[in-house]
Design an enzyme around this catalytic site. Structure first.
Site, mmCIF file in Angstrom:
data_model
loop_
_atom_site.group_PDB
_atom_site.id
_atom_site.type_symbol
_atom_site.label_atom_id
_atom_site.label_comp_id
_atom_site.label_asym_id
_atom_site.label_seq_id
_atom_site.Cartn_x
_atom_site.Cartn_y
_atom_site.Cartn_z
ATOM 1 N N HIS A 135 -12.950 -4.275 4.691
ATOM 2 C CA HIS A 135 -11.495 -4.418 4.690
ATOM 3 C C HIS A 135 -10.830 -3.860 5.957
ATOM 4 C CE1 HIS A 135 -7.495 -4.003 2.253
ATOM 5 N NE2 HIS A 135 -7.257 -4.056 3.549
ATOM 6 N N GLU A 167 0.831 -1.211 0.000
ATOM 7 C CA GLU A 167 0.000 0.000 0.000
ATOM 8 C C GLU A 167 0.866 1.262 0.000
ATOM 9 O OE1 GLU A 167 -3.074 -0.335 -0.540
ATOM 10 O OE2 GLU A 167 -3.838 -2.156 0.419
ATOM 11 N N HIS A 198 -6.737 -3.748 10.306
ATOM 12 C CA HIS A 198 -7.956 -4.530 10.064
ATOM 13 C C HIS A 198 -8.727 -4.743 11.371
ATOM 14 C CE1 HIS A 198 -5.807 -6.595 6.356
ATOM 15 N NE2 HIS A 198 -6.036 -5.320 6.158
ATOM 16 N N GLU A 211 -16.474 10.294 23.993
ATOM 17 C CA GLU A 211 -15.212 10.958 23.624
ATOM 18 C C GLU A 211 -15.078 11.160 22.105
ATOM 19 O OE1 GLU A 211 -12.533 6.874 23.796
ATOM 20 O OE2 GLU A 211 -11.553 8.775 24.197
ATOM 21 N N HIS A 249 -2.734 1.833 8.462
ATOM 22 C CA HIS A 249 -3.839 1.005 7.984
ATOM 23 C C HIS A 249 -3.867 -0.287 8.790
ATOM 24 C CE1 HIS A 249 -6.414 -1.462 5.577
ATOM 25 N NE2 HIS A 249 -5.421 -2.238 5.180
HETATM 26 O O1 2HA Z 1 -0.578 -5.207 3.927
HETATM 27 O O2 2HA Z 1 -3.506 -4.903 4.695
HETATM 28 O O3 2HA Z 1 -4.420 -3.821 2.481
HETATM 29 C C1 2HA Z 1 -1.693 -6.009 3.712
HETATM 30 C C2 2HA Z 1 -2.904 -5.170 3.679
HETATM 31 C C3 2HA Z 1 -3.332 -4.658 2.376
HETATM 32 ZN ZN ZN Z 2 -5.482 -4.214 4.499
#
Ligand code: 2HA
Ligand code: ZN
Length: 274
Positions: A212, A117, A143, A171, A141
């Site tokens: 995602h 990414e 998950h 909050e 980023h």
């Molecule tokens: O790095 O999360 O979106 C793996 C991921 C891709």
């Molecule tokens: Zn991801």
């Protein structure tokens, strides 16, 4: 004294470990980049490779990031392993003077390249640096499960998600008064999701990726990790609340959101309020 004794590198490693401990990084999920300050680059320079690796074109340009340096997680690397072997999992990259290519100057000692990414991170750094007068340094980023769960049952609009999150924990309107953007499901790793995320990040400091994960930005590690943590905690409360199956008897009203914003001196995005 070595690269791993430098404070900002220690902070980056701790950040990765904290994300792993939270359960947000199964396998190689997620990625983190940090734009180094000039004095941090100077501290690191003695430990850079004698010969930098070749320039790699990114396919995207960020003119305002020409000559900058980033710490980045490696593509296919596991957050779980970062603290055990940072030099295998992480890298420092330099951006060229056109802002369209990078080269690795430290790390990924067993080969590899920055996160899949990276073009997304790079373009979003560019957009956020412009939106925050240079204050943004971190793009993250992950998950987190509850945010992802919400994207199956709520309409995928900025307004719906911002309201649901603000109202699930008091909050929230203080931590992200601007709300969150929502990007519909897209193929990860490509230019399309990078561009769609950039559009949201011109306006928001966080963007939900449907089915995602979550993408957040901030000026330092504490604030950026805290933003991910606060949004996911709120999403967890939302999911728990819905999971009781009981009717909602009360919530935080729109006027209460306005009152919180007033008390804490933040500007809540009024267009999302009734
Ligand atoms: O790095 O999360 O979106 C793996 C991921 C891709
Ligand atoms: Zn991801």
């Amino acid at each position: 004294m070595g690269m791993l004794d430098i404070n900002i590198m220690k902070g980056f490693i701790r950040f990765c470990d904290d994300g792993w401990q939270q359960g947000w990084h199964e396998r190689n999920g997620g990625n983190l980049t940090y734009r180094l300050k000039k004095e941090e680059v100077a501290e690191m320079k003695p430990f850079f490779d004698e010969t930098p690796r070749p320039w790699v074109s990114m396919g995207v340009t960020g003119e305002n990031l020409a000559g900058e340096y980033f710490i980045a997680t490696g593509s296919g690397k596991y957050f779980r392993n970062v603290s055990l072997d940072p030099a295998d999992c992480l890298c420092v990259v330099e951006i060229n003077d056109k802002g369209d290519s990078y080269r690795i100057v430290w790390g990924l000692v067993n080969g590899g390249r920055p996160t899949s990414e990276f073009p997304s991170h790079f373009m979003n750094h560019s957009v956020r640096v412009a939106a925050t007068n240079g204050a943004t340094r971190v793009i993250y980023h992950a998950h987190p499960a509850n945010v992802i769960a919400m994207t199956y049952v709520l309409p995928l609009t900025d307004r719906e998600f911002s309201r649901a999150l603000w109202k699930s924990a008091t909050e929230c309107p203080v931590v992200f008064p601007g709300g969150v953007g929502v990007v519909p499901w897209m193929v990860p790793g490509g230019a399309d999701i990078a561009l769609a995320t950039c559009e949201k990040m011109k306006k928001f400091e966080a963007a939900v990726w449907a089915q995602h994960g979550l993408f957040v930005s901030g000026p330092d590690f504490d604030i950026t990790f805290g933003l991910m943590h606060t949004i996911e905690k709120s999403a967890q409360i939302w999911v728990l609340q819905k999971s009781t199956g009981l009717p909602e008897l009360q919530t935080i009203t729109d006027d209460a959101l306005r009152a919180i914003a007033k008390e804490f001196g933040v500007t809540i995005r009024e267009e999302f309020l009734d």
